[in-house]
Structures are given as C-alpha cells and as structure tokens.
Write a protein that holds these residues in place. Structure first.
Motif, PDB file in Angstrom:
ATOM      1  N   LYS A  48       8.124   4.171  -0.457  1.00 32.98           N
ATOM      2  CA  LYS A  48       6.764   4.145  -0.340  1.00 32.98           C
ATOM      3  C   LYS A  48       5.873   4.707  -1.335  1.00 32.98           C
ATOM      4  CE  LYS A  48       3.422   6.177   3.059  1.00 32.98           C
ATOM      5  NZ  LYS A  48       2.989   7.100   3.893  1.00 32.98           N
ATOM      6  N   GLU A  74       3.246   2.240  -3.095  1.00 32.87           N
ATOM      7  CA  GLU A  74       1.573   2.436  -3.188  1.00 32.87           C
ATOM      8  C   GLU A  74       1.149   2.302  -4.554  1.00 32.87           C
ATOM      9  OE1 GLU A  74       1.513   6.482  -1.500  1.00 32.87           O
ATOM     10  OE2 GLU A  74       1.643   5.773   0.620  1.00 32.87           O
ATOM     11  N   GLU A 122       0.875  -1.544  -5.107  1.00 33.42           N
ATOM     12  CA  GLU A 122      -0.236  -2.238  -4.687  1.00 33.42           C
ATOM     13  C   GLU A 122      -1.677  -1.680  -5.255  1.00 33.42           C
ATOM     14  OE1 GLU A 122      -0.504  -4.285  -2.345  1.00 33.42           O
ATOM     15  OE2 GLU A 122       1.390  -4.557  -1.889  1.00 33.42           O
ATOM     16  N   TYR A 123      -1.669  -0.261  -5.609  1.00 37.84           N
ATOM     17  CA  TYR A 123      -2.842   0.115  -6.637  1.00 37.84           C
ATOM     18  C   TYR A 123      -2.977  -0.827  -7.682  1.00 37.84           C
ATOM     19  CZ  TYR A 123      -5.837   3.136  -9.383  1.00 37.84           C
ATOM     20  OH  TYR A 123      -6.926   3.408 -10.060  1.00 37.84           O
TER      21      TYR A 123
END
Length: 149
Positions: A100, A104, A107-108
């Motif tokens: 995860k 994350e 995606e950032y």
C-alpha cells in the motif's frame, strides 16, 4: 526513487492483451520506489523529469523540455529497478517498497504530473503489464532522487 526516462515516439501499456494506456511523443518513465523514499523524493524527481531538456530545438540541440514540446508522459511502476544482483543469481528486492505504501507514493507521483498541462498515461500498480516503447534517439536516462556518490 529511481526512474528510467526514455524519450519516445509512442508508448503503451497492455494488460491481458488490452491496451489500457498509450501516449504519443513524450516520455516513458519506469519508476522504482525504495523503502527510504518520501513525498520529497517524489517532488524532486517530478521536477527533474518535468524540466529535463532532452528534446531537440530547431538547431538539433537538446534544449527543450517535455512542456516546451507539449509532449505526453506515461508512468509505469517498476519495483525491479531496486533489484540487487550483487550476490548470487536471483535478484533481491529487499530495498524496493511494496504494498500500500508503494502504491500510494506511485499515485502521488502521478498526481504531480496531472497538475501540469500534460496528457498523463499510467500502468496499473502491481499488474502484469506488457509495455511497448518506441524509443526516440534513442535517449534514455537513469535518474535518482538520492545522491549515490
């Protein structure tokens, strides 16, 4: 973070034989995220890639950035960039961030490019992808967010 940045004529990502993302002239970025990476690494690497002058000007010199040529970008997660092959014959991926937290940060990183006026393509984190790259030049650079010297 580590990125293999390639100037491309076009690039695409397919999963199960179906193209999920494609770009025309621009940059293909294979992105590796390490266990030590932070949001600051993502910001640094985004700015470096966004401002790289690796497109030719009217004199054939590498003087133009992605924005100058109104190019596209495709960003694909690539944990194997942190494969350590110094011992044995099987790479160790202990330095690669997974799960995860890695998704994350990936995606950032993508969101930073979406804030710009660019066509942004992506892969799907953790998926088995087939990536097609028509390298232009070829121009290929390896960038890192942390100094290694």
């Amino acid at each position: 973070m580590k990125a293999v940045v390639q100037r491309v004529i076009n690039s695409s990502v397919a999963i199960d034989g179906k193209t999920i993302s494609s770009i025309d002239r621009g940059l293909n970025v294979l992105l590796g995220i390490s266990v030590d990476d932070t949001i600051e690494d993502a910001k640094y690497l985004k700015n470096k890639i966004f401002n790289l002058r690796i497109f030719e000007d009217e004199n054939g010199k590498l003087n133009k950035s992605l924005m100058d040529v109104k190019g596209d970008i495709i960003i694909i997660s690539q944990f194997t960039l942190y494969g350590d092959c110094t011992r044995g014959r099987r790479p160790s991926f202990i330095k690669a961030l997974s799960g995860k937290e890695a998704e994350e940060l990936y995606e950032y990183f993508i969101s930073l490019f979406k804030e710009e006026d660019l066509n942004v393509g992506t892969g799907i984190f953790g998926a088995d992808m087939k990536v097609s790259i028509e390298n232009d030049g070829p121009v290929t650079l390896i960038l890192e967010s942390k100094k290694t010297f």
